[in-house]
Design a protein around this motif. Structure first.
Motif, PDB file in Angstrom:
ATOM      1  N   ARG A  24     -24.302 -66.570  46.340  1.00 24.43           N
ATOM      2  CA  ARG A  24     -23.080 -67.391  46.372  1.00 24.43           C
ATOM      3  C   ARG A  24     -23.152 -68.518  47.377  1.00 24.43           C
ATOM      4  NH1 ARG A  24     -22.266 -62.652  48.648  1.00 24.43           N
ATOM      5  NH2 ARG A  24     -21.454 -62.525  50.770  1.00 24.43           N
ATOM      6  N   MET A  25     -23.906 -68.301  48.457  1.00 23.51           N
ATOM      7  CA  MET A  25     -23.985 -69.368  49.452  1.00 23.51           C
ATOM      8  C   MET A  25     -24.533 -70.662  48.826  1.00 23.51           C
ATOM      9  SD  MET A  25     -22.566 -68.553  52.096  1.00 23.51           S
ATOM     10  CE  MET A  25     -21.759 -67.037  52.543  1.00 23.51           C
ATOM     11  N   TYR A  28     -21.649 -72.121  46.847  1.00 24.68           N
ATOM     12  CA  TYR A  28     -20.674 -72.733  47.756  1.00 24.68           C
ATOM     13  C   TYR A  28     -21.221 -74.065  48.256  1.00 24.68           C
ATOM     14  CZ  TYR A  28     -18.371 -68.150  48.030  1.00 24.68           C
ATOM     15  OH  TYR A  28     -17.738 -66.984  47.726  1.00 24.68           O
ATOM     16  N   GLY A  29     -22.495 -74.012  48.629  1.00 19.30           N
ATOM     17  CA  GLY A  29     -23.119 -75.229  49.147  1.00 19.30           C
ATOM     18  C   GLY A  29     -23.052 -76.365  48.134  1.00 19.30           C
ATOM     19  N   ASP A 300     -16.242 -61.928  48.336  1.00 15.92           N
ATOM     20  CA  ASP A 300     -16.201 -62.193  49.782  1.00 15.92           C
ATOM     21  C   ASP A 300     -14.934 -61.645  50.411  1.00 15.92           C
ATOM     22  OD1 ASP A 300     -18.515 -63.289  50.560  1.00 15.92           O
ATOM     23  OD2 ASP A 300     -17.923 -65.373  50.272  1.00 15.92           O
ATOM     24  N   ALA A 343     -24.843 -59.979  54.562  1.00 12.05           N
ATOM     25  CA  ALA A 343     -24.878 -60.342  53.153  1.00 12.05           C
ATOM     26  C   ALA A 343     -24.648 -59.118  52.294  1.00 12.05           C
ATOM     27  CB  ALA A 343     -26.214 -60.973  52.815  1.00 12.05           C
TER      28      ALA A 343
END
Lengths: 369, 580
Positions: A24-25, A28-29, A300, A343
């Protein structure tokens, strides 16, 4: 299609899948990047506001032999303002003159009719005051605010507040991206655009709701098991409803594409085009956000719950024990990464093609619903 | 509220597919029958599809009155604007409020849009002017010639009083100039142009400028009140401080022309006016109350006028350059006055309204004016329909490719949706004045996607159940409650969006929101009462139940695990607690 069907089945069973949540990071990025680009585009270039936001007139003529440049000269002479002239698919012209008031516009209309030798009643005129677009936009913002409030309340009741928050963030994300695309590409913003933008609301959420529904069902008795963490469950649900999401998006996009094609191709410009263009962009963004943004966000948020934290501990402990016992990694769901605290869910269950699993590790016998 | 449904309540559609299907069939037949019965076989088309002019006005608070925007004032304004537009000889103009401060004026094609644009939205001006001369505006035609565009066809004769000889009332008596007119009409008027001969020689204008007076005299002779262009120009030119010409209708609905002196009192000086029943005399009268400054002015004008000979003892009530009434004065009046004559209830109240609100209680600004020729409207409609057909075809192709036989259910459901949408839209035309405009067409097209989405949700659920190793019939029944929940929640969200849009927006956006909301509701109806029952019936058919490769439900293709029974999957226990 048979392979597709089988793929659907394997996705559904979690035999194959893509680990959306754990990565997901990255999403999101990507989204933050797009959002920043959109905001920068908005700040630097601004929106190309249509005539409705500046005040002025748009005249549309039927088929005429007068050339574009000729018509532009006529219009500029008649009005004393700059005119933008486009040729339409049907051989007619679309003449835009900004900053005209009613009386001036009427004069220009008559002059054009004389010059182009088209009777006045055959020329379509759209005359707008400078505050018309603003009025539409203001009402749109009001509607947006009311809608967001109501929808968050509703989703919080239908699902839970975390999902409502995630859906809202995804929605804002879609709108930002759509507006950003408009700023960067320089599409004209008209009341039609605003209508399209507002329609995205319902649509973008449709996808999200379909995904969340699967997620809610998937995580129903989550605390009664110790095989998966919440994130993993979320990911499995996501993969299970993937076919559904893709299909609903494609089917929603098809008519809009038809509109866009006709609106752009046949009529040249106008309401149809404006509505369908913003819808198209917004729907695409909505499909992306329901999968890549909304669900990971819920995961999250959920992982912060003490219950879920405890669950994660139990799951990891169990996996560690299993690993120590030298059991196959199958139960552990193919741990490719070491469990890290920051994580959750990187121990992905999905992403592995697992062998035959019929050891009878059955599901808890379900309750009648 | 589409609250997610826990628990499996048996729905009417469950287990008795026939009943639900009959229901929806009856509904379709009834709606179609209603459509024929109402003689409304197509939806009413909006201006942008049929051609015509749409003007959107926004009310602005006046400086004098900071909170003038309220329902009463808006409705009054609608009345005045309607009178004005219809005064142009437009018979089917629609004037309606929308939202809190907008008025939408729809003028169908075939009228002078240009003039309409100029007329609508300018603030109405009400003045009291002394009458200097009166003459017939047209030759007397007991029946207006049908060809004459505006000779008395405009429904504007409401506010004129019936001529009565002064009945000796102690107050201002309304008389239309019965005598003057008849005298004027004795004069032979062979001219087909219909410019009536003036009854009296023009009075010297107060300005005393001979040339101007001369010109006025010429204009007066030439003035033809039947020509609405000419009339419109009169009102535009009239300055309150000048002597001016004006037209008005007498009780018989015939045009008369006037030479009027400078305005002595304006609409602002009227505090209140209303038509009411005078109990004692048993007749309708109009009472007026003036403001402080207004009553002084009114006193001055009435004391002057009451000394004069007819027709010079009349004052004309001029609205937008047109004389709505010209009562004669027989005594000096001040703070309040009463106009009597042979009023009907309607005409009295009308005049009262004009006097109270003649100068519109609000000023308006034309926000947008759109004129569409019939040709372009037709083109747009055609484009919309083509786009819809393309969209529908694409969706059907996709569904057939992906769902094979199941697509049949989807296509049938889409057809049912289409029939329901079409008939309801057609019936809503006369029902609530719904008009299909271009954005509404867009909304309907976009809704194809929403409707098809519901089928996809259900089909995918059924396939999931088959993947679990179930046979079709239990799969169909077990998939339903869960699919139903998803469909309800997501449709509710769509409907919420449409409802909010509908409530906060104005003009075109509303049409769009309306169709979106309507189709969303119909989507739920169709899925519940048609798609699900049909699915139940199909599940009994061999072709589907045996999972024919073309049925879209082939367990092998779907990757169900043989043997086809409730195999125990060793996957996530929580993935799908599929227990009925």
């Amino acid at each position: 299609m048979s392979r597709l069907g089988t793929l659907g089945a394997r996705l559904y069973r979690g035999e194959v899948g893509y680990d959306f949540v754990a990565k997901r990071m990255i999403w999101y990025g990507v989204s933050i990047l797009i959002t920043i680009t959109a905001i920068v585009g908005l700040a630097v270039q601004g929106l190309n506001l249509g005539i409705e936001f500046k005040g002025g007139a748009v005249f549309t003529t039927p088929k005429t032999s007068v050339s574009v440049s000729q018509a532009q000269t006529y219009a500029e002479e008649a009005s004393g303002h700059d005119a933008i002239v486009q040729e339409l698919g049907n051989g007619g012209l679309r003449i835009q003159v900004s900053e005209l008031d009613q009386t001036q516009a009427n004069k220009v209309n008559e002059t054009l009719s004389d010059n182009l030798q088209i009777p006045v009643d055959k020329i379509n005129a759209e005359i707008v005051g400078p505050s018309w677009g603003e009025q539409i936009a203001n009402k749109a913002w009001t509607g947006l605010a009311i809608f967001m409030l109501l929808v968050v309340i509703y989703l919080a009741i239908a699902f839970e507040w975390r999902m409502a928050i995630a859906a809202l963030i995804a929605l804002i994300h879609d709108l930002t991206i759509t507006i950003g695309v408009y700023a960067l590409v320089g599409f004209e913003v008209t009341p039609g655009t605003v209508i399209g933008l507002l329609t995205i609301l319902g649509y973008s959420l449709y996808d999200t709701v379909v995904v969340f529904d699967g997620l809610k069902e998937g995580s129903k008795d989550i605390t009664k098991q110790t095989r998966y963490t919440y994130s993993e469950i979320a990911n499995r649900s996501l993969n299970g409803t993937l076919v559904r999401s893709i299909n609903t998006t494609v089917v929603a996009l098809l008519p809009v594409a038809g509109l866009l094609f006709i609106g752009g191709g046949v009529l040249g410009a106008g309401m149809l085009n404006d509505i369908s263009l913003s819808l198209f962009v917004g729907l695409a963004a909505g499909a992306y956000s329901s999968i890549f943004i909304a669900t990971p966000l819920v995961a999250d948020l959920k992982e912060r719950e003490p219950q879920m934290k405890a669950l994660k501990k139990r799951v990891l402990a169990k996996r560690a024990a299993a690993a120590a016992k030298g059991e196959s990694a199958e139960d552990a769901g193919d741990e490719r990464g070491e469990p890290q605290d920051d994580a959750p869910g990187d121990a992905a269950a999905a992403g592995a093609v697992v062998g035959p699993r019929n050891r009878g590790r059955g599901r808890p016998s379900g309750r009648r619903r | 509220m589409a609250a997610p449904n826990r628990g499996r309540r048996p729905t009417g559609a469950q287990g008795k597919p026939g009943r639900a299907l009959v229901l929806i069939l009856i509904a379709m037949v009834a709606l179609t029958g209603g459509m024929f019965f109402a003689g409304q076989l197509t939806p009413r088309l909006g201006i942008d599809l049929a051609g015509g002019t749409t003007i959107t006005l926004e009310a602005k608070n006046t400086v004098a009155n900071k909170n003038a925007i309220n329902e009463t004032n808006m409705n009054t304004a609608v009345g005045i604007i309607e009178r004005r537009v219809n005064g142009l000889g437009v018979s089917e103009a629609e004037v309606q409020t929308q939202g809190e401060k907008n008025i939408i004026v729809n003028i169908p094609k075939g009228t002078n849009s240009q003039q309409a644009r100029e007329q609508v939205g300018t603030t109405a001006q009400l003045y009291f002017r002394p009458v200097l001369t009166v003459a017939a505006g047209t030759p007397t035609a007991p029946q207006p010639t049908p060809s004459a565009s505006a000779s008395g066809t405009a429904k504007d004769g409401k506010a004129t009083e019936t001529a009565t000889p002064p009945s000796g009332t102690p107050t201002a008596t309304a008389t239309t100039q019965g005598r003057a007119v008849t005298e004027a009409l004795k004069a032979p008027t062979p001219t087909p142009s219909g410019s009536g001969a003036p009854k009296s020689t023009p009075t010297p204008t107060p300005s005393g400028d001979a040339a101007a007076a001369d010109k006025l005299q010429k204009d007066f002779l030439a003035l033809d009140c039947r020509n609405d262009k000419v009339r419109g120009a009169l009102g535009d030119k009239a300055k309150p401080s000048d002597t001016t010409l004006a037209c008005g209708k007498n009780s018989a609905g015939e045009w008369e022309k006037y030479v009027l002196g400078p305005a002595e009192v304006s609409g602002k000086d009227v505090d209140d006016a209303k038509g009411q029943l005078d109990q004692q005399r048993g007749m309708w009268i109009v009472t007026m109350d003036f403001t402080n400054s207004g009553s002084k002015k009114f006193q001055a004008i009435t004391s002057k006028l009451s000394q004069q000979q007819p027709p010079m003892n009349q004052f004309a009530i001029v609205l937008d350059g047109e004389v709505v009434s010209a009562p004669s004065v027989n005594q000096t009046l001040s703070a309040s006055a009463e106009i009597s004559g042979s009023f009907t209830q309607e005409s009295a109240q009308d005049l009262g309204n004009i006097l109270s609100y003649g100068a519109l209680p609000l000023s308006f600004e034309a926000q947008s004016t759109q004129t569409v020729s019939a040709a372009l409207g037709g083109e747009q409609l055609q484009a919309g329909l083509i786009a819809g057909a393309i969209g529908l075809a694409l969706v059907i192709i996709y569904l057939v490719a992906y769902y094979r036989g199941l697509a049949l259910v989807a296509i049938l459901s889409l057809i049912v949706s289409a029939i329901l949408t079409y008939t309801i839209m057609s019936l809503l035309g006369p029902g609530i004045g719904f008009a299909l405009n271009l954005p509404a067409v867009c909304g309907a097209i976009v809704a194809i996607g929403i409707t098809a989405d519901s089928f996809i949700v259900y089909f995918e659920r059924i396939r999931d159940e088959i993947r679990e190793g179930r046979t079709l019939r239990p799969a169909v029944e077990r998939a339903w409650p869960r699919a139903r929940r998803t469909i309800l929640v997501s449709d509710f969200v769509s409907f919420l969006a449409a409802a909010v849009l509908f409530l906060v927006t104005v003009g075109k956006v509303q049409g769009f929101a309306f169709t979106l909301g309507l189709t969303t509701v119909l989507d739920v109806v169709v899925v519940f009462f048609f798609t699900k029952p049909i699915m139940t019936l199909l599940a009994r058919m061999k072709f589907f139940a045996d999972g024919h490769p073309w049925s879209g439900l082939d367990p092998k293709r779907l990757g169900a695990k043989p043997p086809l029974r409730r195999s125990r999957r060793a996957s996530a226990p929580t993935d799908h607690p599929k227990e009925a």
